[in-house]
Scaffold this motif. Structure first.
Motif, PDB file in Angstrom:
ATOM      1  N   LEU A 163       0.842  -1.197   0.115  1.00  0.00           N
ATOM      2  CA  LEU A 163      -0.092   0.166   0.157  1.00  0.00           C
ATOM      3  C   LEU A 163       0.834   1.453  -0.128  1.00  0.00           C
ATOM      4  N   LEU A 164       1.819   1.203   0.652  1.00  0.00           N
ATOM      5  CA  LEU A 164       2.873   2.376   0.717  1.00  0.00           C
ATOM      6  C   LEU A 164       3.647   2.368  -0.550  1.00  0.00           C
ATOM      7  N   ASP A 165       3.878   1.440  -1.174  1.00  0.00           N
ATOM      8  CA  ASP A 165       4.418   1.577  -2.383  1.00  0.00           C
ATOM      9  C   ASP A 165       3.846   2.460  -3.389  1.00  0.00           C
ATOM     10  N   ALA A 166       2.460   2.006  -3.351  1.00  0.00           N
ATOM     11  CA  ALA A 166       1.583   2.549  -4.379  1.00  0.00           C
ATOM     12  C   ALA A 166       1.532   4.202  -4.091  1.00  0.00           C
ATOM     13  N   ARG A 167       1.633   4.577  -2.837  1.00  0.00           N
ATOM     14  CA  ARG A 167       1.256   5.953  -2.415  1.00  0.00           C
ATOM     15  C   ARG A 167       2.736   6.620  -2.181  1.00  0.00           C
ATOM     16  N   ARG A 168       3.532   6.016  -2.062  1.00  0.00           N
ATOM     17  CA  ARG A 168       5.111   6.585  -1.617  1.00  0.00           C
ATOM     18  C   ARG A 168       6.121   5.673  -2.723  1.00  0.00           C
ATOM     19  N   ALA A 184      -6.097   0.027   3.928  1.00  0.00           N
ATOM     20  CA  ALA A 184      -5.978   1.255   2.941  1.00  0.00           C
ATOM     21  C   ALA A 184      -6.462   2.333   3.586  1.00  0.00           C
ATOM     22  N   ARG A 185      -7.534   2.337   4.194  1.00  0.00           N
ATOM     23  CA  ARG A 185      -8.059   3.294   5.072  1.00  0.00           C
ATOM     24  C   ARG A 185      -7.264   3.996   6.094  1.00  0.00           C
ATOM     25  N   VAL A 229      -3.889   3.371   6.236  1.00  0.00           N
ATOM     26  CA  VAL A 229      -2.680   4.026   5.679  1.00  0.00           C
ATOM     27  C   VAL A 229      -2.947   5.355   5.350  1.00  0.00           C
ATOM     28  N   ASP A 230      -4.147   5.360   4.710  1.00  0.00           N
ATOM     29  CA  ASP A 230      -4.584   6.945   4.061  1.00  0.00           C
ATOM     30  C   ASP A 230      -4.625   7.824   5.363  1.00  0.00           C
ATOM     31  N   LEU A 279      -1.087   8.972   6.890  1.00  0.00           N
ATOM     32  CA  LEU A 279      -0.543   9.843   5.547  1.00  0.00           C
ATOM     33  C   LEU A 279      -1.230  11.174   5.606  1.00  0.00           C
ATOM     34  N   ALA A 280      -2.504  11.463   6.282  1.00  0.00           N
ATOM     35  CA  ALA A 280      -3.253  12.695   6.221  1.00  0.00           C
ATOM     36  C   ALA A 280      -3.113  13.315   7.406  1.00  0.00           C
TER      37      ALA A 280
END
Length: 346
Positions: free
Chosen positions: A264-269, A316-317, A319-320, A323-324
């Motif tokens: 999940l972090l790979d996709a976002r970072r 996913a929720r 991790v997001d 990040l926020a």
């Protein structure tokens, strides 16, 4: 209803407070504000006329009597507890004092309040506990409400003791109680010493992601907002004297969970990918239970509840959310024990 929620500034407690206020219940949040509590967790409801905060320790009987008399709740939802297994290995006394002596004080205060009110049948004392009281499973089977208690950590033993006190106060004094034992929770506002936030925050910082042993330990993961919904269901519809196991129906090995978060972090970072390169296997926790799994048949069949959030969606929720909400978790980084390996004294 008017609810007295103990530990309402903690991770699960704050989810219950938010959900209860959003559904129109009045909530008195009683919390001692120890290291894992944060009033920012309930900031979105703090200005509601349905919400009141009382700072108090559940071991303080005088304060409990005062708060119960002042607010006259219809129910007590008892979530206040020391809950980190690693900390219980290093300092078991605090767990006995809070989880056992504190539950005793709260039971006695609730019993006195309930008696003065004429022993109303609709009153409820809801004790929230953990599946860790049942010990460890092998590769097969699941915990049911009739599983024998076999706690293996000081934390689990202290929660088992509190469960037994609650049951005894129902059988001996007639106090209308309901109990629930949940699987591992995760989601927004999870204090950054537990596995999932440790993985997320270490990965974001480029630090090693510690995985105990070989990562084969299995947990049943429950999204915290699903758990809050289940707890309010048990409170309002559960049968007095009955216990309900609450599970996420989402078993995963720790190593597989860590890898899911890394992807999940790979996709976002992507600039820091692959995050899995940071995974480091470390010495296992003493007495580390191999597997937990909940059989949720009773709550599904009797109360019609089942989890709504899949593990993939929930992660996913989560991790997001981290990040926020950097300001939230950065403010907690300096608290005692955060970011340091605990529980190795044994």
């Amino acid at each position: 209803m008017k609810l007295l929620v103990t530990g309402g500034a903690g991770f699960i407690g704050s989810a219950v407070v938010r959900a209860a206020v959003q559904r129109g219940h009045e909530v008195v949040n009683l919390d001692a504000l120890t290291y894992a509590a944060c009033l920012d967790n309930v900031a979105e409801v703090a200005d509601s006329p349905l919400y009141v905060f009382e700072r108090a320790d559940i071991r303080d009987r005088e304060a409990l009597d005062r708060i119960l008399a002042a607010h006259a709740p219809d129910a007590v939802m008892h979530l206040a507890a020391e809950s980190h297994v690693d900390r219980s290995i290093d300092g078991p006394g605090t767990f006995v004092e809070t989880n056992v002596a504190g539950t005793f004080a709260l039971l006695e205060a609730a019993r006195a309040y309930w008696t003065r009110a004429g022993r109303p049948e609709e009153f409820r004392f809801h004790h929230i506990s953990t599946d860790e009281v049942f010990g460890s499973l092998g590769p097969d089977g699941r915990f049911s409400e009739s599983s024998p208690y076999a706690p293996n950590s000081p934390y689990a033993a202290s929660k088992a003791a509190s469960d037994h006190l609650v049951r005894a106060w129902h059988e001996t004094y007639g106090l209308p109680v309901v109990l629930s034992n949940c699987s591992n929770n995760y989601g927004p506002f999870h204090f950054p010493e537990k596995l999932i936030p440790v993985v997320i925050l270490n990965a974001l910082a480029g630090r090693e992601i510690p995985v105990y042993g070989s990562g084969e330990n299995v947990r049943d993961w429950l999204f915290v907002e699903d758990h809050a919904d289940a707890l309010l269901t048990v409170l309002t519809r559960g049968r007095p004297g009955r216990s309900y196991n609450i599970g996420g129906e989402a078993e995963a090995r720790n190593i597989d969970l860590v890898r899911m978060i890394c992807r999940l972090l790979d996709a976002r970072r992507p600039e820091a990918a692959p995050h899995e390169r940071l995974v480091t296997f470390v010495a296992d926790r003493p007495g580390h239970d191999l597997r937990y799994a909940i059989d949720p048949s009773r709550i599904r069949e009797e109360l019609g509840w089942r989890p709504q959030v899949t593990l993939e969606e929930g992660l996913a929720r989560t991790v997001d959310w981290y990040l926020a909400n950097r300001a939230w978790w950065e403010a907690l980084q300096a608290r005692d024990g955060v970011g340091r390996r605990l529980g190795t004294v044994a």
